[in-house]
Scaffold this motif. Structure first.
Motif, short mmCIF file in Angstrom:
data_model
loop_
_atom_site.label_atom_id
_atom_site.label_comp_id
_atom_site.label_asym_id
_atom_site.label_seq_id
_atom_site.Cartn_x
_atom_site.Cartn_y
_atom_site.Cartn_z
N ALA A 95 0.84 -1.20 0.00
CA ALA A 95 0.00 0.00 0.00
C ALA A 95 0.88 1.24 0.00
O ALA A 95 2.00 1.25 0.51
N VAL A 96 0.34 2.31 -0.58
CA VAL A 96 1.02 3.61 -0.62
C VAL A 96 0.04 4.66 -0.12
O VAL A 96 -1.11 4.71 -0.57
N HIS A 97 0.48 5.47 0.83
CA HIS A 97 -0.31 6.63 1.25
C HIS A 97 0.44 7.88 0.84
O HIS A 97 1.63 8.03 1.12
N GLY A 113 3.91 6.20 -7.11
CA GLY A 113 3.40 4.97 -6.52
C GLY A 113 3.56 3.79 -7.46
O GLY A 113 3.88 2.67 -7.04
N ARG A 125 5.88 0.39 -6.96
CA ARG A 125 5.29 -0.94 -7.15
C ARG A 125 5.88 -1.67 -8.36
O ARG A 125 5.43 -2.77 -8.68
N TYR A 161 -6.02 -2.22 -5.00
CA TYR A 161 -5.09 -3.15 -5.62
C TYR A 161 -5.37 -4.56 -5.08
O TYR A 161 -6.12 -4.73 -4.10
N SER A 206 -4.80 1.78 -1.42
CA SER A 206 -3.85 2.88 -1.31
C SER A 206 -4.64 4.18 -1.38
O SER A 206 -5.65 4.27 -2.07
N ILE A 239 5.00 4.22 2.62
CA ILE A 239 4.96 3.05 1.75
C ILE A 239 5.01 1.80 2.62
O ILE A 239 5.99 1.60 3.36
N SER A 298 7.81 -0.85 6.54
CA SER A 298 7.30 0.37 5.91
C SER A 298 8.40 1.42 5.84
O SER A 298 9.38 1.38 6.58
#
Length: 382
Positions: A150-152, A203, A207, A237, A242, A267, A273
């Motif tokens: 996941a990406v924030h 992002g 990935r 995803y 995300s 991330i 993370s």
């Protein structure tokens, strides 16, 4: 290599031209925009004495006089496709200022034109050159957090009219805001189009090209405006959700003083993370083994990876691979997510990538697979 500046609608034109002034193997040879006073102001501030034109309709004349190799394009977003096609037909490589375009159709027009004419089409994402985010990418490539799950992303600034090129602070009037292309939907304005591309393109880089299944989005358009000043986008995803947030109206600009929430990326991987804030001198690596978070100083970045121009020049001269976010392939994936987000915000519905059309999705999947297969670890310090 000979460089021209095309379009002075985006304040990043001065920053881009400065990279050409600073690079040992490039020279700025000409400028053109639709506001000659704006062109002249930037030229004066950068001490550039080169041929300058006050209408994009004179682009052929500028090309004839300057014989350029590379063009920075900083027009309005809606004008990107026409300008890039004109430059490609003249055999000129393009460094296009973000955002990529105002539609996926415009993106494909530019890619097709560049391919047909054998020219390079790249997109400059200034955040991609920050040492913090490049260090984060190296740590991901080395397996420090396992596969990205996941990406924030949260990013923005006080507003697009609160600074000019070189990050010089300004105080916009109500009239200037009303007349600016940044606040015009037809010109490709709005905070979502301005900043979401950063988050989803980088992002995608983190990935190695992975595609979301669907996108949900909402935005806030203040009364009296026709574009948003805030958006929240959720990308689904196979590994989870995300979240990407954009904001015009932060309490401070992140390049001078980080606002709260801070701007940048968190991330999350299968085993840890990474927290990577814009313009920071450290990143935070948290491993999933119960150990304390590690503060890691950012890498020293090689010349070829400090700016879009340096990366492009190295590629053209040595066939060194382009940085992934700079490539049209990765940027096209990011832009498809942007278009899905716009559609989702407009309709209030979840938008699947398949809703963009079969051929578009097939191309995206091909690009995703290509990115994944060419995702070797970055050497430290590059």
């Amino acid at each position: 290599m000979r460089v021209i500046g095309v379009g002075f609608d985006h304040m990043h034109i001065g920053d881009q031209l400065q990279t050409a002034i600073d690079h040992p193997d490039t020279a700025v040879v000409g400028l053109i925009g639709d506001d000659l006073s704006r062109v002249s102001d930037v030229a004066f501030s950068l001490n550039l004495d080169v041929p300058s034109f006050g209408s994009l309709k004179e682009l052929d004349a500028l090309i004839s006089v300057t014989d350029p190799d590379i063009a920075f394009v900083c027009t309005t977003t809606a004008a990107h496709a026409d300008v890039v096609q004109a430059l490609a037909s003249a055999g000129i490589h393009v460094i296009l200022e973000k955002p990529f375009a105002d539609s996926l159709e415009a993106v494909d027009r530019m890619i097709s034109s560049s391919q047909a004419n054998g020219t390079l089409l790249t997109v400059n994402w200034p955040l991609a050159w920050l040492p913090s985010h490049r260090t984060a990418k190296r740590l991901i490539a080395e397996g420090s957090i396992g596969d990205v799950q996941a990406v924030h992303f949260y990013d923005g600034n006080r507003g697009p009219l609160f600074h000019s090129h070189g990050k010089v602070e300004t105080s916009p009037t109500t009239e200037e805001k009303a007349s600016s292309w940044f606040y015009s939907s037809d010109a490709g304005g709005g905070s979502l189009r301005d900043y979401l591309g950063y988050g989803v393109t980088l992002g995608t880089w983190f990935r190695n090209g992975g595609l979301p299944e669907s996108v949900t989005a909402d935005w806030f358009i203040p009364e009296g405006l026709e574009v948003d000043e805030q958006s929240v986008v959720i990308a689904r995803y196979a590994t989870g959700l995300s979240v990407f947030e954009t904001r015009w109206g932060t309490l401070s600009d992140p390049w001078s003083l980080q606002p709260s929430p801070r701007c940048g990326f968190v991330i999350t991987g299968a085993t840890g993370s990474i927290t990577s804030w814009d313009y920071d001198v450290e990143v935070t690596l948290t491993r999933g083994n119960g150990s304390a978070p590690e503060r890691i100083g950012v890498d020293e970045i090689a010349l070829e990876d400090r700016t879009a121009l340096a990366n492009v020049v190295a590629h053209l001269r040595t066939s060194r691979p382009l940085d992934s976010p700079l490539s049209a392939a990765t940027s096209r994936i990011g832009h498809a997510i942007v278009e899905a987000a716009v559609r989702g915000a407009e309709t209030g519905q979840r938008v699947r990538l398949t809703d963009l059309g079969g051929s578009a999705v097939r191309t995206l999947r091909d690009q995703s697979a290509s990115n994944s297969n060419n995702s070797g670890a970055l050497p430290k310090g590059t």
